[in-house]
Design a protein around this motif. Structure first.
Motif, PDB file in Angstrom:
ATOM      1  N   ARG A 144      12.881   4.941   7.568  1.00  0.00           N
ATOM      2  CA  ARG A 144      13.187   6.057   6.684  1.00  0.00           C
ATOM      3  C   ARG A 144      13.193   5.526   5.226  1.00  0.00           C
ATOM      4  O   ARG A 144      13.915   4.380   5.023  1.00  0.00           O
ATOM      5  N   VAL A 145      12.852   6.357   4.399  1.00  0.00           N
ATOM      6  CA  VAL A 145      13.070   5.884   2.898  1.00  0.00           C
ATOM      7  C   VAL A 145      14.502   5.814   2.572  1.00  0.00           C
ATOM      8  O   VAL A 145      15.200   6.798   3.083  1.00  0.00           O
ATOM      9  N   GLY A 146      14.686   4.923   1.881  1.00  0.00           N
ATOM     10  CA  GLY A 146      16.391   4.710   1.390  1.00  0.00           C
ATOM     11  C   GLY A 146      17.099   3.633   2.354  1.00  0.00           C
ATOM     12  O   GLY A 146      18.124   3.264   2.238  1.00  0.00           O
ATOM     13  N   ASP A 147      16.261   3.022   3.361  1.00  0.00           N
ATOM     14  CA  ASP A 147      16.767   1.813   4.189  1.00  0.00           C
ATOM     15  C   ASP A 147      16.776   0.718   3.517  1.00  0.00           C
ATOM     16  O   ASP A 147      15.866  -0.022   3.623  1.00  0.00           O
ATOM     17  N   GLU A 167      -2.702  10.698  -2.722  1.00  0.00           N
ATOM     18  CA  GLU A 167      -2.248  10.312  -3.978  1.00  0.00           C
ATOM     19  C   GLU A 167      -1.381   8.667  -4.096  1.00  0.00           C
ATOM     20  O   GLU A 167      -0.632   8.846  -3.449  1.00  0.00           O
ATOM     21  N   GLU A 168      -2.081   7.991  -4.641  1.00  0.00           N
ATOM     22  CA  GLU A 168      -1.492   6.569  -4.816  1.00  0.00           C
ATOM     23  C   GLU A 168      -0.444   6.512  -5.525  1.00  0.00           C
ATOM     24  O   GLU A 168      -0.203   7.108  -6.792  1.00  0.00           O
ATOM     25  N   TRP A 169       0.332   5.461  -5.352  1.00  0.00           N
ATOM     26  CA  TRP A 169       1.534   5.126  -6.358  1.00  0.00           C
ATOM     27  C   TRP A 169       1.270   3.727  -6.785  1.00  0.00           C
ATOM     28  O   TRP A 169       0.730   2.824  -6.441  1.00  0.00           O
ATOM     29  N   ALA A 170       1.695   3.357  -8.206  1.00  0.00           N
ATOM     30  CA  ALA A 170       1.274   2.155  -8.646  1.00  0.00           C
ATOM     31  C   ALA A 170       2.536   1.863  -9.606  1.00  0.00           C
ATOM     32  O   ALA A 170       3.265   2.583 -10.259  1.00  0.00           O
ATOM     33  N   ILE A 171       2.701   0.674 -10.044  1.00  0.00           N
ATOM     34  CA  ILE A 171       3.536   0.062 -11.130  1.00  0.00           C
ATOM     35  C   ILE A 171       3.254  -1.155 -11.676  1.00  0.00           C
ATOM     36  O   ILE A 171       2.197  -2.017 -11.233  1.00  0.00           O
ATOM     37  N   ASN A 172       3.265  -1.596 -12.766  1.00  0.00           N
ATOM     38  CA  ASN A 172       2.888  -2.664 -13.755  1.00  0.00           C
ATOM     39  C   ASN A 172       4.158  -3.812 -13.779  1.00  0.00           C
ATOM     40  O   ASN A 172       5.227  -3.328 -13.979  1.00  0.00           O
ATOM     41  N   HIS A 173       4.004  -4.854 -13.553  1.00  0.00           N
ATOM     42  CA  HIS A 173       4.707  -5.943 -13.372  1.00  0.00           C
ATOM     43  C   HIS A 173       4.027  -7.258 -13.670  1.00  0.00           C
ATOM     44  O   HIS A 173       2.999  -7.391 -12.963  1.00  0.00           O
ATOM     45  N   GLU A 174       4.523  -8.296 -14.204  1.00  0.00           N
ATOM     46  CA  GLU A 174       3.867  -9.712 -14.466  1.00  0.00           C
ATOM     47  C   GLU A 174       3.819 -10.191 -12.894  1.00  0.00           C
ATOM     48  O   GLU A 174       2.694 -10.983 -12.780  1.00  0.00           O
ATOM     49  N   HIS A 175       4.224  -9.864 -11.956  1.00  0.00           N
ATOM     50  CA  HIS A 175       4.245 -10.462 -10.610  1.00  0.00           C
ATOM     51  C   HIS A 175       3.678  -9.423  -9.839  1.00  0.00           C
ATOM     52  O   HIS A 175       3.693  -9.705  -8.454  1.00  0.00           O
ATOM     53  N   ARG A 189       9.551   7.849  -5.140  1.00  0.00           N
ATOM     54  CA  ARG A 189       8.895   7.095  -6.064  1.00  0.00           C
ATOM     55  C   ARG A 189      10.178   5.918  -6.521  1.00  0.00           C
ATOM     56  O   ARG A 189       9.853   4.867  -6.904  1.00  0.00           O
ATOM     57  N   ALA A 190      11.601   6.468  -6.891  1.00  0.00           N
ATOM     58  CA  ALA A 190      12.470   5.800  -6.972  1.00  0.00           C
ATOM     59  C   ALA A 190      12.644   4.504  -5.957  1.00  0.00           C
ATOM     60  O   ALA A 190      12.974   3.222  -6.378  1.00  0.00           O
ATOM     61  N   PHE A 191      12.768   4.960  -4.917  1.00  0.00           N
ATOM     62  CA  PHE A 191      12.818   3.819  -3.625  1.00  0.00           C
ATOM     63  C   PHE A 191      11.581   2.785  -3.414  1.00  0.00           C
ATOM     64  O   PHE A 191      11.830   1.722  -3.582  1.00  0.00           O
ATOM     65  N   LEU A 192      10.395   3.283  -3.889  1.00  0.00           N
ATOM     66  CA  LEU A 192       9.325   2.477  -3.945  1.00  0.00           C
ATOM     67  C   LEU A 192       9.433   1.488  -5.073  1.00  0.00           C
ATOM     68  O   LEU A 192       8.902   0.288  -5.087  1.00  0.00           O
ATOM     69  N   LYS A 210       0.952  -1.275  -0.058  1.00  0.00           N
ATOM     70  CA  LYS A 210      -0.008   0.064  -0.050  1.00  0.00           C
ATOM     71  C   LYS A 210       1.019   1.405  -0.011  1.00  0.00           C
ATOM     72  O   LYS A 210       1.517   1.608   1.127  1.00  0.00           O
ATOM     73  N   ALA A 211       1.025   1.623  -1.330  1.00  0.00           N
ATOM     74  CA  ALA A 211       2.071   2.966  -1.432  1.00  0.00           C
ATOM     75  C   ALA A 211       1.309   4.192  -1.813  1.00  0.00           C
ATOM     76  O   ALA A 211       0.580   4.047  -2.893  1.00  0.00           O
ATOM     77  N   TYR A 212       1.548   5.234  -0.994  1.00  0.00           N
ATOM     78  CA  TYR A 212       0.486   6.483  -1.401  1.00  0.00           C
ATOM     79  C   TYR A 212       1.523   7.425  -0.604  1.00  0.00           C
ATOM     80  O   TYR A 212       2.553   7.138   0.075  1.00  0.00           O
ATOM     81  N   PHE A 213       1.320   8.802  -1.229  1.00  0.00           N
ATOM     82  CA  PHE A 213       2.112   9.947  -0.751  1.00  0.00           C
ATOM     83  C   PHE A 213       1.124  10.654   0.384  1.00  0.00           C
ATOM     84  O   PHE A 213       0.089  10.908  -0.052  1.00  0.00           O
ATOM     85  N   ASN A 214       2.021  10.910   1.408  1.00  0.00           N
ATOM     86  CA  ASN A 214       1.144  11.972   2.425  1.00  0.00           C
ATOM     87  C   ASN A 214       2.303  12.883   3.006  1.00  0.00           C
ATOM     88  O   ASN A 214       3.341  13.147   2.564  1.00  0.00           O
ATOM     89  N   GLU A 215       2.036  13.475   4.097  1.00  0.00           N
ATOM     90  CA  GLU A 215       2.825  14.325   4.704  1.00  0.00           C
ATOM     91  C   GLU A 215       4.146  13.737   4.958  1.00  0.00           C
ATOM     92  O   GLU A 215       5.281  14.207   5.378  1.00  0.00           O
ATOM     93  N   CYS A 216       4.024  12.552   5.482  1.00  0.00           N
ATOM     94  CA  CYS A 216       5.223  11.650   5.801  1.00  0.00           C
ATOM     95  C   CYS A 216       5.942  11.223   4.852  1.00  0.00           C
ATOM     96  O   CYS A 216       6.966  10.936   4.913  1.00  0.00           O
ATOM     97  N   LEU A 217       5.407  11.010   3.564  1.00  0.00           N
ATOM     98  CA  LEU A 217       6.156  10.569   2.375  1.00  0.00           C
ATOM     99  C   LEU A 217       5.816  11.391   1.368  1.00  0.00           C
ATOM    100  O   LEU A 217       4.761  11.102   0.514  1.00  0.00           O
ATOM    101  N   PRO A 218       6.621  12.658   1.223  1.00  0.00           N
ATOM    102  CA  PRO A 218       6.023  13.451   0.011  1.00  0.00           C
ATOM    103  C   PRO A 218       6.315  12.831  -1.378  1.00  0.00           C
ATOM    104  O   PRO A 218       7.148  12.098  -1.527  1.00  0.00           O
ATOM    105  N   ALA A 219       5.611  13.266  -2.432  1.00  0.00           N
ATOM    106  CA  ALA A 219       5.654  12.736  -3.849  1.00  0.00           C
ATOM    107  C   ALA A 219       6.852  13.222  -4.538  1.00  0.00           C
ATOM    108  O   ALA A 219       6.851  13.973  -5.345  1.00  0.00           O
ATOM    109  N   THR A 220       8.198  12.779  -4.095  1.00  0.00           N
ATOM    110  CA  THR A 220       9.285  13.198  -4.673  1.00  0.00           C
ATOM    111  C   THR A 220       9.935  12.125  -5.718  1.00  0.00           C
ATOM    112  O   THR A 220       9.452  10.963  -5.550  1.00  0.00           O
ATOM    113  N   ALA A 221      10.660  12.323  -6.646  1.00  0.00           N
ATOM    114  CA  ALA A 221      11.555  11.602  -7.407  1.00  0.00           C
ATOM    115  C   ALA A 221      12.072  10.539  -6.769  1.00  0.00           C
ATOM    116  O   ALA A 221      12.198   9.331  -7.188  1.00  0.00           O
ATOM    117  N   GLU A 222      12.644  11.105  -5.690  1.00  0.00           N
ATOM    118  CA  GLU A 222      13.639   9.912  -4.647  1.00  0.00           C
ATOM    119  C   GLU A 222      12.708   8.814  -3.962  1.00  0.00           C
ATOM    120  O   GLU A 222      12.818   7.583  -4.181  1.00  0.00           O
TER     121      GLU A 222
END
Length: 340
Positions: free
Chosen positions: A320-323, A237-245, A208-211, A194-206
């Protein structure tokens, strides 16, 4: 220090008197309903999921059991099928998103929050009253207990630095009794994300790349069920990605049952990976190992302290993001479960 104008002080004193009086009246009404065997309606709950799971549900569970009120007499007003979370003490539910459309709900909720200048339901608002009226048309006459009772009795936790030890006795926690139900087409092991952006996880390029890197690591060891709803039922704002798995579930969801479906999917999962926030608390309350991320420290750290007390020993890691090390530990544990 600048003193507040007399008119502002008077208005604040009046609001405080309203809040305290309302709480006392609600407690009296609850006692009368218990003695009379009258039906109860709880809600409508319009706040954040974290407050619902961590405070409102445990508060009412304790109050109803303390008064010996049978679950068959209790109806909850909530949204997205979340009545599922109350089943141990409330047999019935009226869903807000069956009373009003999702678009109307979101717009009226935003207007309510603007009027209150807060996300909490410390006072009853006209939107609350309208939803209650519509619900009572379905349930018939009942004693209504509004969430303002809980918010008044527990607000010392959030506003006055009251120790959790002083207020936790007013709460009764237990694991949510939910029947696990994996989504169609997903056989065997998976992790819910369940990945989405909020005050704890801003919608930055970093972020998104980490997710993307997190999901990339997970699909090396298991399938992933992405809990992106595609629904506009809150302000995240939700985050999504496409992949066969990576399996999508948006086609399985309706506004009025989306939280119930997601809850059952999490209950059947080997783990939950989520943005830090109230939704991630479903993991501990369902007994599912959880890894949750944040970038900006939240303003009310007591929530995490309360969660630790509510679910002692829960496998719930907040990093934290990046761990990358935390991601690797989690993926290794999931791989071990999948190999059994």
């Amino acid at each position: 220090m600048t003193s507040r104008p007399p008119r502002e002080l008077a208005a604040a004193a009046w609001r405080e008197a309203v809040v305290q009086t309302s709480a006392r009246l609600a407690e009296r009404a609850l006692r009368r309903a218990a003695r009379a065997g009258a039906p109860l309606v709880l809600g409508p709950f319009l706040g954040e999921i974290g407050y619902e799971l961590e405070y409102w549900i445990p508060f009412m569970r304790r109050e109803l059991r303390r008064h010996g009120i049978d679950p068959g007499r209790v109806t909850v007003i909530t949204r997205g099928g979340a009545a599922l979370w109350y089943r141990d003490f409330a047999d019935h539910g009226v869903d807000i998103l069956e009373l009003v459309s999702a678009d109307d709900y979101l717009s009226q909720l935003e207007e309510r929050r603007a009027r209150a200048r807060d996300l909490k339901q410390l006072r009853t608002d006209l939107f609350d009253r309208e939803l209650t009226r519509l619900a009572l048309e379905r349930t018939g006459p009942a004693t209504v207990i509004h969430p303002s009772l809980m918010f008044e009795r527990l607000r010392g936790l959030w506003f006055k630095d009251v120790s959790p030890a002083q207020l936790l006795p007013r709460l009764e926690y237990q694991r949510l009794a939910v029947e696990p139900e994996p989504p169609d087409g997903v056989d065997g092991h998976y992790v819910a994300v369940k990945a989405y952006f909020n005050e704890c996880l801003p919608a930055t390029a970093e972020s998104r790349a980490f997710l993307r890197s997190v999901v990339g690591r997970l699909i090396e060891v298991t399938d992933v069920v992405l809990l992106s709803t595609g629904l506009l039922v809150d302000d995240h704002e939700e985050w999504a990605i496409n992949h066969e798995h990576v399996h999508q579930i948006d086609h399985l969801l309706r506004p009025e049952d989306n939280l119930a479906v997601q809850t059952r999917i999490i209950a059947a999962a080997n783990g939950l990976v989520a943005t830090y926030g109230g939704f991630s608390y479903l993991g501990p309350f369902l007994g599912v190992p959880t890894l949750t991320f944040y970038e900006v420290e939240q303003t009310v750290p007591v929530h995490l302290e309360v969660l630790r007390a509510a679910a002692p020993g829960a496998d719930y890691e907040r990093v934290r993001v990046g761990d990358i090390a935390a991601v690797e530990r989690f993926a290794s544990r999931i791989a071990g479960v999948a190999a059994r």
